[in-house]
Design a protein around this motif. Structure first.
Motif, short mmCIF file in Angstrom:
data_model
loop_
_atom_site.label_atom_id
_atom_site.label_comp_id
_atom_site.label_asym_id
_atom_site.label_seq_id
_atom_site.Cartn_x
_atom_site.Cartn_y
_atom_site.Cartn_z
N GLN A 21 -39.46 19.20 -11.07
CA GLN A 21 -39.55 17.90 -10.43
C GLN A 21 -40.56 17.01 -11.15
OE1 GLN A 21 -38.95 17.62 -6.12
NE2 GLN A 21 -41.14 17.37 -5.99
N ALA A 22 -40.14 15.79 -11.49
CA ALA A 22 -41.06 14.90 -12.20
C ALA A 22 -40.48 13.50 -12.34
CB ALA A 22 -41.34 15.44 -13.61
N ILE A 23 -41.36 12.52 -12.44
CA ILE A 23 -40.93 11.21 -12.94
C ILE A 23 -40.81 11.34 -14.45
CG2 ILE A 23 -41.64 8.81 -13.31
CD1 ILE A 23 -42.96 8.87 -10.57
N TYR B 217 -35.66 15.44 -8.94
CA TYR B 217 -36.16 16.04 -7.70
C TYR B 217 -35.48 17.39 -7.53
CZ TYR B 217 -37.87 11.37 -7.00
OH TYR B 217 -38.53 10.18 -7.20
N THR B 218 -36.27 18.39 -7.18
CA THR B 218 -35.73 19.74 -7.04
C THR B 218 -35.80 20.18 -5.58
OG1 THR B 218 -37.87 20.72 -7.57
CG2 THR B 218 -36.34 20.37 -9.40
N PHE B 219 -35.02 21.21 -5.28
CA PHE B 219 -34.94 21.75 -3.91
C PHE B 219 -34.44 23.18 -4.01
CE2 PHE B 219 -31.52 18.80 -5.06
CZ PHE B 219 -30.45 19.67 -5.16
N GLY B 220 -34.46 23.89 -2.91
CA GLY B 220 -33.97 25.26 -2.91
C GLY B 220 -32.51 25.31 -3.35
N LEU C 151 -39.96 7.62 -2.62
CA LEU C 151 -39.43 8.48 -3.68
C LEU C 151 -40.14 8.24 -5.00
CD1 LEU C 151 -37.26 10.61 -3.28
CD2 LEU C 151 -35.65 9.08 -4.41
#
Lengths: 157, 76
Positions: free
Chosen positions: A5-7, A128-131, A153
């Protein structure tokens, strides 16, 4: 390999260049017109858990992107009606609606969504990351956080 | 927070086409971490010994925006 996850770093540089990304409602004239306000189309693409999307990602790529029934390469357009705003000493922006991929089957685990500017050579904005998830004949959707300081965001502080 | 899939519709799209949920077994859950809450729902055919998922949907709630910090340099 993994998504992080990063800009995207390239996006940070493009902010300083100016007139590259125009998020939000079309309230100002831009590089494509001196008279008519324009707004960029922001899209959201999903990436497999085995992909490598991170701060070094400079543009959308089909490499590592999910594929499956009902999913179109490149992802979906993001509802982009919130004009960037300021709060205190910061600035913020959040898409104005959930991101939705209706009636898809994505059998390989995915855990990342990349926002990118399809009006500007698909330049990357943020990941953006998630499970990790799979979808079977169903809908994948993401609700956005509140467009407020500490939650939005994208925030410049 | 209410589970996104708490309510059960009369029918859902499955790998076998649209089916009444009365013919299916519903299971829900939440995968939660610091980045997002992922609410999921799965449907299986009642009595299916293979336990095959015929429908799975996910709704995620992103928790974290991302910040970039502007810092003023100095002129020497």
């Amino acid at each position: 390999v993994a998504n992080t996850q990063a800009i995207c770093t390239s996006f940070k540089g493009e902010l300083l260049i100016g007139s590259v990304h125009q998020l939000g409602s079309p309230t100002i004239t831009s590089r494509t017109s001196l008279t008519a306000p324009t707004v960029d189309t922001i899209k959201a693409a999903l990436y497999l858990a085995s992909a490598t999307i991170n701060a070094s990602t400079t543009a959308y790529s089909a490499t590592g992107e999910v594929s499956g029934t009902g999913y179109t390469a490149g992802g979906v357009a993001v509802t982009n009606a919130n004009a960037p705003s300021t709060s205190g000493t910061g600035a913020l922006w959040t898409p104005s609606a959930s991101i939705s991929y209706p009636t898809v089957t994505l059998t390989t685990s995915f855990d990342c969504v990349l926002l990118y500017n399809s009006s500007q050579s698909n330049k990357a904005i943020a990941a953006y990351t998630f499970g990790a998830q799979t979808i079977t004949a169903g809908t994948f959707s993401l609700s956005m956080p509140a467009n407020t300081t500490g939650n939005a965001l994208i925030q410049l502080t | 927070m209410k589970h996104h899939f708490e309510d059960t519709p009369e029918s859902v799209t499955t790998i076998h086409g649209v089916m009444p949920t009365s013919a299916l077994v519903k299971k829900t859950g939440i995968d939660s971490d610091e980045r997002a809450d992922m609410h999921w729902v799965e449907y299986r055919l009642k009595g299916d010994p293979t336990d095959t998922i015929v429908h799975r949907s996910v709704h995620g709630y992103l928790k974290q925006g991302l910040s970039l910090f502007g810092e003023q340099g100095q002129m020497n």
